[in-house]
Write a protein that holds these residues in place. Structure first.
Motif, PDB file in Angstrom:
ATOM      1  N   VAL A 142     -49.551  -8.320 -31.823  1.00  0.00           N
ATOM      2  CA  VAL A 142     -48.359  -9.019 -31.329  1.00  0.00           C
ATOM      3  C   VAL A 142     -47.111  -8.231 -31.705  1.00  0.00           C
ATOM      4  O   VAL A 142     -46.230  -7.989 -30.870  1.00  0.00           O
ATOM      5  N   PHE A 143     -47.054  -7.791 -32.971  1.00  0.00           N
ATOM      6  CA  PHE A 143     -45.872  -7.058 -33.424  1.00  0.00           C
ATOM      7  C   PHE A 143     -45.659  -5.804 -32.582  1.00  0.00           C
ATOM      8  O   PHE A 143     -44.568  -5.561 -32.067  1.00  0.00           O
ATOM      9  N   ALA A 146     -44.864  -6.594 -28.854  1.00  0.00           N
ATOM     10  CA  ALA A 146     -43.543  -7.217 -28.721  1.00  0.00           C
ATOM     11  C   ALA A 146     -42.453  -6.177 -28.901  1.00  0.00           C
ATOM     12  O   ALA A 146     -41.495  -6.108 -28.114  1.00  0.00           O
ATOM     13  N   ALA A 147     -42.603  -5.330 -29.935  1.00  0.00           N
ATOM     14  CA  ALA A 147     -41.575  -4.314 -30.181  1.00  0.00           C
ATOM     15  C   ALA A 147     -41.500  -3.338 -29.011  1.00  0.00           C
ATOM     16  O   ALA A 147     -40.410  -3.006 -28.529  1.00  0.00           O
ATOM     17  N   ALA A 150     -39.924  -5.075 -26.021  1.00  0.00           N
ATOM     18  CA  ALA A 150     -38.483  -5.281 -26.218  1.00  0.00           C
ATOM     19  C   ALA A 150     -37.742  -3.967 -26.015  1.00  0.00           C
ATOM     20  O   ALA A 150     -36.673  -3.929 -25.414  1.00  0.00           O
ATOM     21  N   PHE A 151     -38.346  -2.874 -26.491  1.00  0.00           N
ATOM     22  CA  PHE A 151     -37.670  -1.584 -26.326  1.00  0.00           C
ATOM     23  C   PHE A 151     -37.635  -1.149 -24.864  1.00  0.00           C
ATOM     24  O   PHE A 151     -36.645  -0.600 -24.384  1.00  0.00           O
ATOM     25  N   ILE A 170     -44.492 -10.328 -22.774  1.00  0.00           N
ATOM     26  CA  ILE A 170     -44.543 -10.586 -24.231  1.00  0.00           C
ATOM     27  C   ILE A 170     -44.938 -12.026 -24.480  1.00  0.00           C
ATOM     28  O   ILE A 170     -45.777 -12.334 -25.328  1.00  0.00           O
ATOM     29  N   LEU A 171     -44.297 -12.920 -23.733  1.00  0.00           N
ATOM     30  CA  LEU A 171     -44.516 -14.348 -23.931  1.00  0.00           C
ATOM     31  C   LEU A 171     -45.989 -14.702 -23.777  1.00  0.00           C
ATOM     32  O   LEU A 171     -46.606 -15.279 -24.682  1.00  0.00           O
ATOM     33  N   SER A 174     -48.414 -13.074 -26.392  1.00  0.00           N
ATOM     34  CA  SER A 174     -48.375 -13.744 -27.698  1.00  0.00           C
ATOM     35  C   SER A 174     -49.097 -15.079 -27.619  1.00  0.00           C
ATOM     36  O   SER A 174     -49.935 -15.409 -28.466  1.00  0.00           O
TER      37      SER A 174
ATOM     38  N   SER B  56     -35.798  -3.829 -31.379  1.00  0.00           N
ATOM     39  CA  SER B  56     -37.195  -4.017 -30.967  1.00  0.00           C
ATOM     40  C   SER B  56     -38.048  -4.442 -32.152  1.00  0.00           C
ATOM     41  O   SER B  56     -38.892  -5.346 -32.031  1.00  0.00           O
ATOM     42  N   LEU B  57     -37.819  -3.796 -33.293  1.00  0.00           N
ATOM     43  CA  LEU B  57     -38.591  -4.162 -34.484  1.00  0.00           C
ATOM     44  C   LEU B  57     -38.287  -5.598 -34.898  1.00  0.00           C
ATOM     45  O   LEU B  57     -39.172  -6.343 -35.320  1.00  0.00           O
ATOM     46  N   GLY B  60     -40.245  -7.926 -32.763  1.00  0.00           N
ATOM     47  CA  GLY B  60     -41.627  -7.954 -33.220  1.00  0.00           C
ATOM     48  C   GLY B  60     -41.784  -8.805 -34.464  1.00  0.00           C
ATOM     49  O   GLY B  60     -42.690  -9.642 -34.553  1.00  0.00           O
ATOM     50  N   LEU B  63     -41.417 -12.600 -33.763  1.00  0.00           N
ATOM     51  CA  LEU B  63     -42.557 -13.134 -33.033  1.00  0.00           C
ATOM     52  C   LEU B  63     -43.779 -13.245 -33.938  1.00  0.00           C
ATOM     53  O   LEU B  63     -44.518 -14.234 -33.896  1.00  0.00           O
ATOM     54  N   THR B  64     -43.977 -12.222 -34.778  1.00  0.00           N
ATOM     55  CA  THR B  64     -45.093 -12.281 -35.701  1.00  0.00           C
ATOM     56  C   THR B  64     -44.910 -13.440 -36.674  1.00  0.00           C
ATOM     57  O   THR B  64     -45.858 -14.149 -37.008  1.00  0.00           O
ATOM     58  N   VAL B  87     -43.040 -19.916 -30.239  1.00  0.00           N
ATOM     59  CA  VAL B  87     -43.238 -18.576 -29.693  1.00  0.00           C
ATOM     60  C   VAL B  87     -42.379 -18.385 -28.445  1.00  0.00           C
ATOM     61  O   VAL B  87     -41.644 -17.403 -28.300  1.00  0.00           O
ATOM     62  N   VAL B  91     -39.253 -15.609 -27.815  1.00  0.00           N
ATOM     63  CA  VAL B  91     -39.275 -14.597 -26.760  1.00  0.00           C
ATOM     64  C   VAL B  91     -38.055 -14.728 -25.864  1.00  0.00           C
ATOM     65  O   VAL B  91     -37.408 -13.749 -25.496  1.00  0.00           O
TER      66      VAL B  91
END
Lengths: 472, 472
Positions: A142-143, A146-147, A150-151, A170-171, A174, B56-57, B60, B63-64, B87, B91
């Motif tokens: 997920v991490f 998601a990252a 997002a990027f 992403i949604l 997850s 972005s991090l 992540g 979300l985690t 969640v 997002v």
């Protein structure tokens, strides 16, 4: 003394009471005013673009339709709580134009499918790593995803076309990978979720296409034509405006409405964002009305950029109307007045002819004579200037006029560039040859083609423009 | 003959094989190139603004964190499937800047609460109307509220600030009122949903504020200063550029990088949308760093509008650099060269001083001398022009120069307006008095105030600018 006190107390309380009453009345009056004002404003917003009202009703309709899934026993039994996703989809996906709705629906559909599959896979892989390892592995997945997603939204191209898809990706990933940790029947659930989302998306698409559709492509087409027309109106009137004010040597008070054509161009200066998003949505739309499947929407952006650059020049010209009102008429000005006015008005007519060519989807050949006229005027100006030096008594006096002339010359070159760009559009979109009478046969025969509200007025407008051209 | 056939077949198949091999290699090579290109591009996007990587991090991480609710047995037992909403919230709500995140979180929170309450109420009212009447009444409620909300999104003020809230309002109202028809324990469900949304929203807010926050307000502040600087650089260099090219009478080939200051202003022309959304987000942000709670963000928009209007003039000036390269030096040009160059460069310096005043949050008094200089130059130009008529041999030749001079005069008046606007901003935001040495004490003593990466360099920049001012 006691009576006095009671009296004053009564007076006081009556005072307070009447004061309160007044305040209350004022409050009601104030709110009444506000409510009335709001009602008026609401009406104005609806009147400005009646499609807004229709859009609102369409949203209501779509939402009521998908909520039937809850009310209808057999359907509810089939989908259960997942029916919620249909409602959610309709609310989030239904946009004003068909293109925007399609873009969001397709983004949502594909992203859900892809992320759902990946999520199930990730959950499956993680399940091999034992009860303790599973949450860690899932958390890592997920991490990372998601990252990364997002990027990816910072990439301009992804941002423009697939931003919503990435969000849903992403949604869903997850949700699916993580709830797989608990829900055993994950495949059944994913299936239900996907199908309800498809139902929601399909409802939106069908309603948005088949009930009074709002096409982003048509909006872009009209916006570009409209912007051209605004610049055209300005230039057509500018010469008279600039030189007339100067002639009389004083500011002529004219009602604001009469001058609106001098201000209309201002909205062109900042239309870039709107145009770009319309072009993006238009590229999602199927063929409709007069627009084929691969209609060259990008060409509109090229034209729009040139229009904007001309608008910057027009902004500079407008400044001279405002700042240059107190000068008396000089011999120099008298000499350049005619060619300048002609240059400006003929450029304006050329732009208006281009606007009507775009509107009617005709080849822009009718604009060429006007451009030629304004070039002739440019040469006249050149001749006038060559002989004007002897008439100038004070350079300071002639500089504003010279600047206006110079910017007008620039404007003519922009009109030429716009003509070229419109010709390119016309070639790649197969516009039909222009009818010199200004009444295209096609328009008259198939007016119902567009399902438009006023099928004949388009032809009328063209006639009007041409009469104007001739009469001036 | 058979052997021959086999031989030719073998030849053919070897040919096909080597062909396939080559194709395959080419394919790999092509993809390798593409992948490498993508990697480079990704690196560039990250380098252009490293905050993107951090963002972005952060996504992540958030979300985690909320997916922990699924893994952690007691928490999951508490929230059940509703944990999903946490969640979903993360997002959808986590945006690049603190202001945007806050705006979305608060919109979502309030809208969910309000619509949830209304939905429960609507469901309650509808339940009185019998089993058959209930779905009809609920359907009507949903239709009316959905249509009204969809329409309200056309109000510009609602669109700007509460668009997302309205969306969530329709969504939640439909979900709650409609699922109430089946789910008995609706209050418990609504409660769970609201609290998970609050948890999701709070997670986003906390992470976005406390881990490397990106403030929309600070971005707006820097953007406006940066745009001022771009215009300043252009004007500072314009005079030399225009007259030097003309002096030698030919285009001087200079590397593109050296000329970048002549093109940088172009981004200013279309920055309106960005500025408006930043100002909107900034108004949601709490006090941070150097910006108080009621920092006058709207003033930045006023300044930005003036900057854009100057940029239109700069665009016109830039055109003269490009079109006016082949003219030989005339006597007239020689006369106006000095005052024009001075006017342009002093205006540029004034704009740069204003930019640095905004950046440092100083009162813009240091810009006034430059403005005064450019006004003096304007008067010099006036004198030069009065005497220049006798030097002019051909009006056509002097018109471009006269136009440039005229636009420069306009630009000076815009610089004055910008100075006024910055002064207003400085007054209402209580900027500190400018330090004539350019090193503000406060900066030196409390550099860590902003938690900035380079606490001293700010002071350095100011010194550099001032040295430049002095040395020129």
């Amino acid at each position: 003394m006691q009576t006095e006190e009671i009296g004053s107390e009564m007076q006081l309380s009556t005072g307070i009471f009447s004061c309160l009453c007044g305040w209350f009345k004022a409050l009601i009056g104030k709110y009444k005013d506000k409510v009335l004002e709001l009602a008026k404003y609401t009406k104005k917003i609806g009147k400005d673009d009646p499609r807004r009202v229709i859009h609102s009703l369409k949203v209501g309709l779509a939402l009521t339709f998908v909520s039937l899934f809850y009310y209808t026993r057999p359907l509810y039994d089939g989908f259960g709580i997942s029916a919620m996703w249909a409602v959610l989809t309709v609310v989030v996906v239904f946009e004003f134009s068909v293109g925007a709705t399609l873009s969001k629906s397709l983004n949502r559909g594909f992203a859900t499918f892809l992320a759902g599959a990946l999520g199930v896979g990730a959950q499956h892989v993680a399940s091999f790593s034992g009860e303790k390892g599973e949450p860690f592995l899932l958390g890592t997945f997920v991490f990372l995803l998601a990252a990364a997603s997002a990027f990816s939204r910072f990439f301009p191209r992804i941002k423009a076309r697939y931003d919503y898809g990435v969000l849903i990706f992403i949604l869903t990933f997850s949700l699916v990978s993580v709830s797989g940790y608990h829900v055993e029947k994950i495949l059944k659930l994913a299936n239900q979720r996907l199908s309800t989302i498809l139902i929601g998306g399909a409802t939106c698409i069908v309603i948005s296409i088949f009930i009074c559709p709002v096409w982003a492509g048509e909006d872009l087409h009209n916006l570009v034509a409209h912007n051209l027309e605004k610049l055209g109106s300005f230039l057509e009137g500018f010469g008279d405006e600039y030189f007339r004010i100067s002639e009389s040597g004083e500011i002529q008070v004219v009602s604001k409405e009469d001058k609106s054509f001098l201000q209309a161009y201002k909205s062109v200066l900042n239309s870039k964002t709107t145009e770009e998003s319309l072009a993006n949505f238009a590229s999602w739309e199927p063929r409709h009305g007069r627009f084929g499947f691969r209609h060259p929407w990008k060409h509109y952006l090229t034209i729009a950029t040139l229009i904007r650059q001309s608008a910057y020049r027009v902004e500079a010209l407008n400044n001279y109307i405002n700042t240059n009102q107190s000068q008396a008429q000089s011999e120099f000005r008298r000499k350049i007045q005619d060619p300048c006015t002609k240059m400006s008005s003929e450029s304006g007519k050329a732009l208006k002819a281009l606007a009507s060519a775009i509107k009617e989807m005709n080849q822009p050949s009718l604009a060429s004579p006007f451009l030629a006229n304004s070039k002739t005027a440019m040469n006249d100006l050149r001749t006038a200037l060559q002989g004007a030096l002897s008439d100038a008594t004070d350079l300071l006096e002639i500089i504003p006029d010279a600047t206006v002339a110079s910017i007008l010359v620039e404007t003519v070159s922009f009109v030429e560039k716009i003509l070229e760009a419109v010709t390119e559009l016309s070639d790649s979109a197969n516009f039909k040859p222009a009818d010199p009478l200004g009444i295209s046969m096609e328009k008259q025969v198939v007016p119902c083609n567009r399902g438009s509200v006023r099928p004949i007025s388009d032809g009328d407008i063209v006639i009007t423009i041409h009469e104007k051209h001739e009469s001036k």
